[in-house]
Design a protein around this motif. Structure first.
Motif, short mmCIF file in Angstrom:
data_model
loop_
_atom_site.label_atom_id
_atom_site.label_comp_id
_atom_site.label_asym_id
_atom_site.label_seq_id
_atom_site.Cartn_x
_atom_site.Cartn_y
_atom_site.Cartn_z
N UNK A 1 1.41 6.57 -6.91
CA UNK A 1 0.29 7.46 -7.24
C UNK A 1 0.69 8.92 -7.06
N UNK A 2 1.32 9.23 -5.92
CA UNK A 2 1.76 10.60 -5.65
C UNK A 2 2.79 11.05 -6.68
N UNK A 3 3.73 10.18 -7.03
CA UNK A 3 4.75 10.52 -8.02
C UNK A 3 4.12 10.78 -9.37
N UNK A 4 3.11 10.02 -9.73
CA UNK A 4 2.41 10.21 -11.00
C UNK A 4 1.68 11.54 -11.05
N UNK A 5 1.16 11.99 -9.92
CA UNK A 5 0.44 13.27 -9.88
C UNK A 5 1.39 14.45 -9.86
N UNK A 6 2.64 14.24 -9.44
CA UNK A 6 3.60 15.34 -9.39
C UNK A 6 4.42 15.46 -10.67
N UNK A 7 4.35 14.46 -11.53
CA UNK A 7 5.20 14.45 -12.73
C UNK A 7 4.85 15.64 -13.64
N UNK B 1 -10.09 6.41 0.40
CA UNK B 1 -9.48 5.40 -0.45
C UNK B 1 -8.97 4.28 0.43
N UNK B 2 -8.38 3.27 -0.19
CA UNK B 2 -7.85 2.14 0.57
C UNK B 2 -6.80 2.60 1.57
N UNK B 3 -6.10 3.68 1.26
CA UNK B 3 -5.08 4.18 2.17
C UNK B 3 -5.65 4.98 3.32
N UNK B 4 -6.96 5.28 3.31
CA UNK B 4 -7.60 5.98 4.40
C UNK B 4 -7.62 7.48 4.23
N UNK B 5 -7.05 8.02 3.17
CA UNK B 5 -7.05 9.47 2.96
C UNK B 5 -8.15 9.81 1.98
N UNK B 6 -8.73 10.99 2.12
CA UNK B 6 -9.71 11.45 1.16
C UNK B 6 -9.04 11.80 -0.15
N UNK B 7 -9.66 11.49 -1.27
CA UNK B 7 -9.05 11.81 -2.55
C UNK B 7 -9.05 13.30 -2.81
N UNK B 8 -9.90 14.05 -2.14
CA UNK B 8 -9.94 15.49 -2.36
C UNK B 8 -8.94 16.25 -1.53
N UNK B 9 -8.19 15.57 -0.67
CA UNK B 9 -7.30 16.28 0.25
C UNK B 9 -5.93 16.56 -0.34
N UNK C 1 0.82 -1.20 0.00
CA UNK C 1 0.00 0.00 0.00
C UNK C 1 0.86 1.26 0.00
N UNK C 2 1.96 1.24 0.74
CA UNK C 2 2.87 2.40 0.75
C UNK C 2 3.49 2.60 -0.63
#
Length: 198
Positions: A119-125, A144-152, A112-113
């Motif tokens: 995912x984060x790297x893909x959004x920062x590219x 999400x599965x990671x427990x964070x909101x997608x809008x955050x 998951x990490x």
């Protein structure tokens, strides 16, 4: 397609049988850690899981994907198959399920990490051709599965105006779908998973 459907381990499989197989092999704690569904955590029973999954299509598809790709370890869906629901997907004749993936709480946390970091790297590219906030409009704020909101993850104060002004994209045409789909399937009948490629 009918022949391929019969090669799908989910074809004709009852929900009760699927859940029972998963619980017998992994147990409730591992299933909850991997899938983050409350029915595997709060007073879990097979009957309660069946009731929840029958009423909740997205959760049922999440469990079916886990069954196909972690428990039966079938080749990942690519192309048009990626857009189909797990029970509608087909697999070429001759491809058989492999031994279930061994999972521990530590290995799940590690996967998951890694997925979160990718995912984060893909959004920062920069200049990757992706629009800002790929999942905007699709459940922003949902957990999400990671427990964070997608809008955050937007961070800037003008992100809501950016989200409103951008056109919506059909998920079938989203560039991320082709990136996640993986390599093309092997045409070698002796190596259906493509493991012998150099």
């Amino acid at each position: 397609m009918i022949e391929e459907q019969q090669n799908n381990p989910l074809h004709g499989l009852k929900l009760e049988t699927m859940i029972t197989e998963l619980v017998d092999f992994y147990g409730w704690k591992i299933l909850y850690a991997a899938l983050k569904l409350g029915c595997f955590n709060t007073n879990p029973t097979i009957e309660a899981c069946i009731i929840f999954l029958k009423k909740t299509e997205w959760a049922r598809e999440k469990v079916e994907n886990f069954y196909l790709y972690r428990f039966k370890r079938m080749p990942k869906a690519v192309g048009e198959q990626f857009d189909l629901k797990p029970r509608e997907r087909g697999f070429a004749s001759g491809i058989v399920p492999r031994k279930p993936m061994e999972l521990t709480l530590a290995s799940i946390a590690e996967m998951q990490a890694k997925a979160s970091a990718e995912y984060e790297a893909g959004n920062r590219r920069p200049n990757s051709g992706k629009r800002f906030g790929n999942d905007v409009g699709k459940g922003a704020g949902k957990k999400t599965a990671g427990g964070r909101g997608t809008g955050s993850g937007y961070g800037s104060s003008n992100s809501s105006s950016q989200r409103r002004s951008e056109p919506r994209h059909d998920s079938k045409n989203d560039s991320r779908m082709t990136e996640r789909s993986g390599p093309s399937p092997s045409t070698d009948d002796n190596d259906p998973w493509g493991t012998k490629r150099s």
